[in-house]
Design a protein around this motif. Structure first.
Motif, PDB file in Angstrom:
ATOM      1  N   LEU A 118       0.951  -1.328  -0.113  1.00 52.58           N
ATOM      2  CA  LEU A 118       0.107   0.039   0.049  1.00 52.58           C
ATOM      3  C   LEU A 118       0.730   1.097   0.022  1.00 52.58           C
ATOM      4  CD1 LEU A 118      -2.982  -0.991   2.685  1.00 52.58           C
ATOM      5  CD2 LEU A 118      -2.744  -0.963   0.024  1.00 52.58           C
ATOM      6  N   THR A 119       2.118   1.114  -0.347  1.00 53.41           N
ATOM      7  CA  THR A 119       2.880   2.339  -0.806  1.00 53.41           C
ATOM      8  C   THR A 119       3.034   3.062  -1.870  1.00 53.41           C
ATOM      9  OG1 THR A 119       4.836   1.050  -0.878  1.00 53.41           O
ATOM     10  CG2 THR A 119       4.235   1.669   1.598  1.00 53.41           C
ATOM     11  N   GLY A 120       2.185   2.368  -3.064  1.00 54.33           N
ATOM     12  CA  GLY A 120       1.862   2.992  -4.420  1.00 54.33           C
ATOM     13  C   GLY A 120       0.888   2.150  -5.091  1.00 54.33           C
ATOM     14  N   THR A 121       0.561   2.793  -6.115  1.00 49.43           N
ATOM     15  CA  THR A 121      -0.674   2.601  -6.844  1.00 49.43           C
ATOM     16  C   THR A 121      -0.077   1.381  -7.756  1.00 49.43           C
ATOM     17  OG1 THR A 121      -1.769   4.487  -6.863  1.00 49.43           O
ATOM     18  CG2 THR A 121      -2.227   3.108  -8.834  1.00 49.43           C
ATOM     19  N   GLY A 122      -1.039   0.300  -7.964  1.00 51.59           N
ATOM     20  CA  GLY A 122      -0.698  -0.733  -8.780  1.00 51.59           C
ATOM     21  C   GLY A 122      -1.842  -1.894  -8.834  1.00 51.59           C
ATOM     22  N   GLN A 123      -1.283  -2.923  -9.431  1.00 57.20           N
ATOM     23  CA  GLN A 123      -1.967  -4.114  -9.400  1.00 57.20           C
ATOM     24  C   GLN A 123      -1.267  -5.224  -8.400  1.00 57.20           C
ATOM     25  OE1 GLN A 123      -4.599  -4.719 -11.487  1.00 57.20           O
ATOM     26  NE2 GLN A 123      -5.118  -6.442 -11.076  1.00 57.20           N
ATOM     27  N   VAL A 124      -2.168  -5.973  -7.832  1.00 58.01           N
ATOM     28  CA  VAL A 124      -1.798  -7.127  -7.010  1.00 58.01           C
ATOM     29  C   VAL A 124      -2.455  -8.540  -7.574  1.00 58.01           C
ATOM     30  CG1 VAL A 124      -1.439  -7.879  -4.592  1.00 58.01           C
ATOM     31  CG2 VAL A 124      -1.364  -5.591  -5.218  1.00 58.01           C
ATOM     32  N   VAL A 125      -1.686  -9.349  -7.748  1.00 65.85           N
ATOM     33  CA  VAL A 125      -2.468 -10.604  -8.555  1.00 65.85           C
ATOM     34  C   VAL A 125      -1.728 -11.846  -7.559  1.00 65.85           C
ATOM     35  CG1 VAL A 125      -2.550  -9.707 -10.887  1.00 65.85           C
ATOM     36  CG2 VAL A 125      -0.523 -11.016 -10.257  1.00 65.85           C
ATOM     37  N   PHE A 126      -2.703 -13.059  -7.722  1.00 67.53           N
ATOM     38  CA  PHE A 126      -2.321 -14.052  -6.809  1.00 67.53           C
ATOM     39  C   PHE A 126      -3.262 -15.192  -7.477  1.00 67.53           C
ATOM     40  CE2 PHE A 126      -5.109 -11.156  -4.962  1.00 67.53           C
ATOM     41  CZ  PHE A 126      -6.598 -11.833  -4.875  1.00 67.53           C
ATOM     42  N   ALA A 127      -2.809 -16.357  -7.240  1.00 62.17           N
ATOM     43  CA  ALA A 127      -3.464 -17.535  -7.670  1.00 62.17           C
ATOM     44  C   ALA A 127      -4.809 -17.737  -6.913  1.00 62.17           C
ATOM     45  CB  ALA A 127      -2.569 -18.955  -7.462  1.00 62.17           C
ATOM     46  N   VAL A 128      -5.783 -17.948  -7.386  1.00 61.85           N
ATOM     47  CA  VAL A 128      -7.176 -18.250  -6.480  1.00 61.85           C
ATOM     48  C   VAL A 128      -6.829 -19.422  -5.454  1.00 61.85           C
ATOM     49  CG1 VAL A 128      -9.618 -18.362  -6.540  1.00 61.85           C
ATOM     50  CG2 VAL A 128      -8.603 -17.103  -8.077  1.00 61.85           C
ATOM     51  N   PRO A 129      -6.903 -19.158  -4.341  1.00 56.40           N
ATOM     52  CA  PRO A 129      -7.023 -20.391  -3.458  1.00 56.40           C
ATOM     53  C   PRO A 129      -8.177 -21.346  -3.584  1.00 56.40           C
ATOM     54  CG  PRO A 129      -6.541 -18.275  -2.340  1.00 56.40           C
ATOM     55  CD  PRO A 129      -7.309 -17.816  -3.540  1.00 56.40           C
ATOM     56  N   ALA A 130      -7.877 -22.656  -3.587  1.00 55.74           N
ATOM     57  CA  ALA A 130      -8.765 -23.515  -3.560  1.00 55.74           C
ATOM     58  C   ALA A 130      -9.810 -23.598  -2.562  1.00 55.74           C
ATOM     59  CB  ALA A 130      -8.257 -25.103  -4.082  1.00 55.74           C
ATOM     60  N   ASP A 131      -9.214 -23.498  -1.327  1.00 56.30           N
ATOM     61  CA  ASP A 131      -9.929 -23.449  -0.475  1.00 56.30           C
ATOM     62  C   ASP A 131     -10.385 -22.159   0.504  1.00 56.30           C
ATOM     63  OD1 ASP A 131      -7.543 -22.460   0.488  1.00 56.30           O
ATOM     64  OD2 ASP A 131      -7.452 -23.553   2.457  1.00 56.30           O
ATOM     65  N   TRP A 132     -10.616 -21.045  -0.548  1.00 57.04           N
ATOM     66  CA  TRP A 132     -10.953 -19.916  -0.235  1.00 57.04           C
ATOM     67  C   TRP A 132     -12.427 -19.771   0.258  1.00 57.04           C
ATOM     68  CZ3 TRP A 132     -10.273 -15.015  -3.864  1.00 57.04           C
ATOM     69  CH2 TRP A 132     -10.372 -13.952  -3.186  1.00 57.04           C
ATOM     70  N   ARG A 133     -12.889 -19.250   1.444  1.00 57.56           N
ATOM     71  CA  ARG A 133     -14.179 -19.495   2.038  1.00 57.56           C
ATOM     72  C   ARG A 133     -14.935 -18.307   2.029  1.00 57.56           C
ATOM     73  NH1 ARG A 133     -13.529 -24.271   0.931  1.00 57.56           N
ATOM     74  NH2 ARG A 133     -13.114 -25.864   2.476  1.00 57.56           N
ATOM     75  N   ALA A 134     -15.920 -18.115   1.660  1.00 59.08           N
ATOM     76  CA  ALA A 134     -17.041 -16.753   1.664  1.00 59.08           C
ATOM     77  C   ALA A 134     -17.197 -16.536   3.159  1.00 59.08           C
ATOM     78  CB  ALA A 134     -18.344 -17.234   0.955  1.00 59.08           C
ATOM     79  N   LEU A 135     -17.512 -15.302   3.578  1.00 64.59           N
ATOM     80  CA  LEU A 135     -17.812 -15.162   5.093  1.00 64.59           C
ATOM     81  C   LEU A 135     -19.016 -14.095   4.893  1.00 64.59           C
ATOM     82  CD1 LEU A 135     -16.910 -14.895   7.951  1.00 64.59           C
ATOM     83  CD2 LEU A 135     -15.540 -12.977   7.492  1.00 64.59           C
ATOM     84  N   ALA A 136     -20.039 -14.182   5.780  1.00 62.04           N
ATOM     85  CA  ALA A 136     -21.168 -13.418   5.744  1.00 62.04           C
ATOM     86  C   ALA A 136     -20.824 -12.223   6.902  1.00 62.04           C
ATOM     87  CB  ALA A 136     -22.360 -14.175   6.234  1.00 62.04           C
TER      88      ALA A 136
END
Length: 188
Positions: A118-136
């Motif tokens: 968060l010290t400069g403007t730009g794009q942050v990319v990553f592999a979508v985690p297979a176990d990513w859980r949604a949260l209400a």
């Protein structure tokens, strides 16, 4: 944008935009919570990240300080616009996602590298985690959260001014009747 091999005139037959962050909340690590975004609603007083003219300072002064970014669907990247004012190492923050076992470190690649901290403007990319859980969050539909957590004893001085956050998901609205399947092609 090409539909069935036919180039569509920009702005004539469709509208396309990157999906905004569905929810963004900054926790100062002590007792305060600051709503930065709620659904990308421009004009909503809780929607600071849809308008680059507004920004609240994020200091990450305390050990439990975090920035929560939540999306309607899993994303593989975010674009961050910040005022380039922070004078600390990019190693100040760690990116995490909510996995099957709780909050888990997320390996990210940033262009430029300063965007990850968060010290400069730009794009942050990553592999979508297979176990990513949604949260209400507070009774709303479940969202896919990312967390930027302070990991060192340093703080941002001056504070980070986060202006906008968008995902890498493209929302496309076609302005015509469709009576068959269309093939969509996107090119730069």
């Amino acid at each position: 944008v090409r539909l069935d091999g036919v180039v569509q005139a920009s702005g004539r037959d469709y509208h396309a935009a990157l999906e905004p962050v569905a929810r963004a909340v900054y926790f100062d690590g002590v007792s305060g919570e600051l709503n930065l975004a709620h659904g990308g609603l421009v004009g909503n007083p809780d929607e600071q990240l849809a308008d680059a003219a507004t920004a609240s300072p994020l200091t990450f002064d305390h050990d439990n300080a975090t920035l929560l970014l939540a999306f309607a669907s899993p994303v593989s990247g975010v674009h961050l616009t910040v005022d380039p004012r922070a004078s600390v190492s990019d190693a100040l923050l760690v990116w995490e996602y909510l996995g099957a076992g709780g909050w888990t470190a997320l390996a990210v690649t940033a262009t430029p590298a300063t965007a990850a901290g968060l010290t400069g403007t730009g794009q942050v990319v990553f592999a979508v985690p297979a176990d990513w859980r949604a949260l209400a969050l507070t009774g709303a539909a479940p969202l896919y959260p990312l967390r930027l957590r302070r990991q060192t004893s340093a703080s941002f001085d001056p504070p980070v001014a986060l202006r906008t956050v968008t995902s890498d998901v493209l929302d496309l609205q076609l302005y015509r009747d469709v009576d068959r399947d269309l093939v969509l092609e996107l090119s730069p």
